[in-house]
Design an enzyme around this catalytic site. Structure first.
Site, PDB file in Angstrom:
ATOM      1  N   LYS A  84       0.918  -1.261   0.008  1.00  0.00           N
ATOM      2  CA  LYS A  84      -0.061  -0.061   0.047  1.00  0.00           C
ATOM      3  C   LYS A  84       0.816   1.174   0.201  1.00  0.00           C
ATOM      4  CE  LYS A  84      -3.095   2.801   3.099  1.00  0.00           C
ATOM      5  NZ  LYS A  84      -4.010   2.712   4.279  1.00  0.00           N
ATOM      6  N   THR A 344      -5.890   3.753  10.667  1.00  0.00           N
ATOM      7  CA  THR A 344      -4.867   4.031  11.989  1.00  0.00           C
ATOM      8  C   THR A 344      -5.284   3.132  13.210  1.00  0.00           C
ATOM      9  OG1 THR A 344      -6.835   5.711  12.909  1.00  0.00           O
ATOM     10  CG2 THR A 344      -4.700   6.648  11.653  1.00  0.00           C
TER      11      THR A 344
END
Length: 507
Positions: A84, A344
């Site tokens: 990613k 997160t």
């Protein structure tokens, strides 16, 4: 003031309540570091499912794996992971207007001013192209390319199968002495005098005693919330989404090296490409849309064979005021939750673990240490909270009640200051230990439509020829580097090939 009840009692027995990503990350870190001197037990039940949708990560996970000395190729094969390079935000600035928040740096800073000042001057003189053209990771994401570069020359994270990751870490943890105990927690025993947790009783009747308890029981927060009654700060006045629907589909094409976050009329949709499937989901506010409408929108936008039934997940954005109370530390969803727009969740688990290891109370639990842990945790989560609110507040969308409400809401003063500072001066700042660096704030604020009103005078010292050469050289270097990278899908297949046979074999 120290905790007189426990200050002389060494911590030798650690009990982790709950498995999943959070529980097994905790077990892995403690077992790898202190497994030879601690008794580590993790309690979980096969009958209790995990949320299991935290499948996009950020680059800090590489640091965690380095601490544990995890082999990247083996890990990626075991979790069907892909690389990613950032997140593609589609329809966020306005309908049909997209941008990418990528990892890494953009351009080259001067000691007096960031690259954005020179870029803005270049735009003013019609010498600069898109801001993203000066970022290696962003251009590689756009062109679906990836490869490891010398001297850690490319910043990246992973998309991974969260359930497979928990299984991988379980095997790892057990190799360092952690013990898994199957069963549901039926009762939490506490000391009448101190209020500390003394043991967890399972539905089988077994009683598991401990000195330090880690609450990884998810949204239920069985230890920190239900038992110890720690208060929860609700942040839904800024973060309106309170629901998600998740579904998995078979892959139908090459995996792209970025997460897709597609804004809709009342929330947004994620697409996370793994090696073997795609994770899909819709995050939305139940105040603006019902489950059936959100589910229909999600299902209309997926491709590939549906592998599971869609499931609805309810959540409340916010944080426990204290994530360490008495002899209990909440890690993961039990400590709080911020929606997954910036991936997160696993990072916050990791940071909580690292903080705990740095302050591990081996000689006894002291209130001063608890206070410092909670102080650091709160400062970190507030910064991340503000960054997520930014995506909703700063937008040109006024086409639906949801987006009009987001654009018009008052935001925390700490966030408003950052927005005003960038809009008026082009400056950004980062306090120590904050997760998101200057380039992240710049990419999102520019991507969402804020163009600074001025630039630093250092940029005025360059003439047109010098500024043009400066910008062109950076852009050309980025383009050359990206051109040398192979297609992302091809690289993943080759990189993981040596370990795939082991993890594709029937279990």
């Amino acid at each position: 003031m120290r905790d007189e009840q426990n200050q002389s009692r060494p911590v030798r027995r650690v009990v982790i309540a709950g498995g999943g990503t959070a529980g097994w990350m905790v077990a892995a870190a403690i077992a790898r570091s202190l497994g030879k001197v601690l008794d580590i037990k993790l309690l979980e039940s096969d009958e209790i499912g995990t949320v299991g949708v935290g499948e996009a990560t950020i680059p800090t996970l590489l640091n965690f794996h380095e601490l544990l000395q995890i082999n990247e190729q083996e890990f990626m094969a075991a979790t069907n992971a892909t690389f990613k390079l950032g997140i593609s935000f589609e329809n966020w600035r306005n309908t049909s207007e997209d941008y990418i928040h990528s990892f890494g740096l953009t351009g080259t800073d001067h000691w007096t001013a960031g690259f954005q000042h020179f870029w803005r001057k270049g735009r003013e003189r019609k010498l600069a192209s898109d801001y993203g053209d000066y970022c290696l990771e962003l251009k590689a994401a756009q062109l679906n390319r990836f490869g490891h570069l010398p001297r850690q020359g490319i910043n990246y994270a992973y998309h991974l199968d969260a359930s497979a990751y928990a299984r991988y870490l379980r095997k790892y943890s057990e190799g360092y002495g952690a013990q898994r105990i199957e069963g549901k927690i039926a009762k939490v025993h506490t000391d009448a005098a101190s209020g500390h947790i003394t043991a967890l009783q399972l539905d089988s009747g077994a009683v598991i005693e401990g000195d330090l308890f880690i609450d990884c029981t998810g949204f239920r927060a069985l230890l920190i919330g239900e038992t110890l009654g720690e208060a929860f700060d609700d942040w839904s006045q800024w973060l309106h989404n309170d629901s998600a629907i998740a579904v998995q589909t078979a892959s139908t094409g090459a995996a792209v090296p970025y997460t897709r976050a597609i804004a809709h009329d009342w929330g947004w949709q994620w697409r996370i490409p793994l090696q073997h499937r795609v994770g899909n989901g819709m995050v939305f506010s139940s105040k603006f849309v019902d489950d059936d409408t959100a589910r229909a929108k999600l299902m209309a936008g997926i491709t590939g064979e549906q592998l599971v039934q869609p499931r609805v997940i309810r959540f409340k954005p916010g944080q426990r005021r204290k994530v360490w109370r008495k002899n209990c530390v909440a890690i993961g969803l039990s400590s709080g939750f911020l929606e997954p727009i910036e991936s997160t969740s696993i990072h916050l688990i990791q940071r909580a673990i690292v903080r705990l290891m740095q302050m591990f109370p081996s000689a006894g639990i002291y209130q001063s240490e608890i206070d410092e842990y909670n102080k650091q945790a709160w400062a970190e989560i507030e910064h991340i909270r503000d960054f997520i609110i930014l995506h909703y507040k700063v937008t040109n969308r006024r086409d639906t009640p949801f987006w009009r409400h987001c654009a018009g809401m008052a935001v925390p003063p700490s966030l408003q200051h950052r927005i005003d500072l960038f809009r008026e001066t082009g400056r950004v700042f980062r306090l120590s230990n904050e997760l998101f660096a200057e380039n992240s704030w710049i990419q999102v604020m520019l991507g969402q439509g804020i163009l600074p009103q001025q630039h630093h005078p250092s940029a005025d010292l360059m003439g047109d020829a010098e500024l043009s050469h400066f910008l062109d050289s950076i852009r050309s270097n980025v383009a050359r580097s990206v051109a040398q990278l192979p297609p992302h899908q091809q690289y993943v297949e080759n990189y993981c090939a040596a370990y795939m046979e082991e993890y594709l074999a029937p279990k």
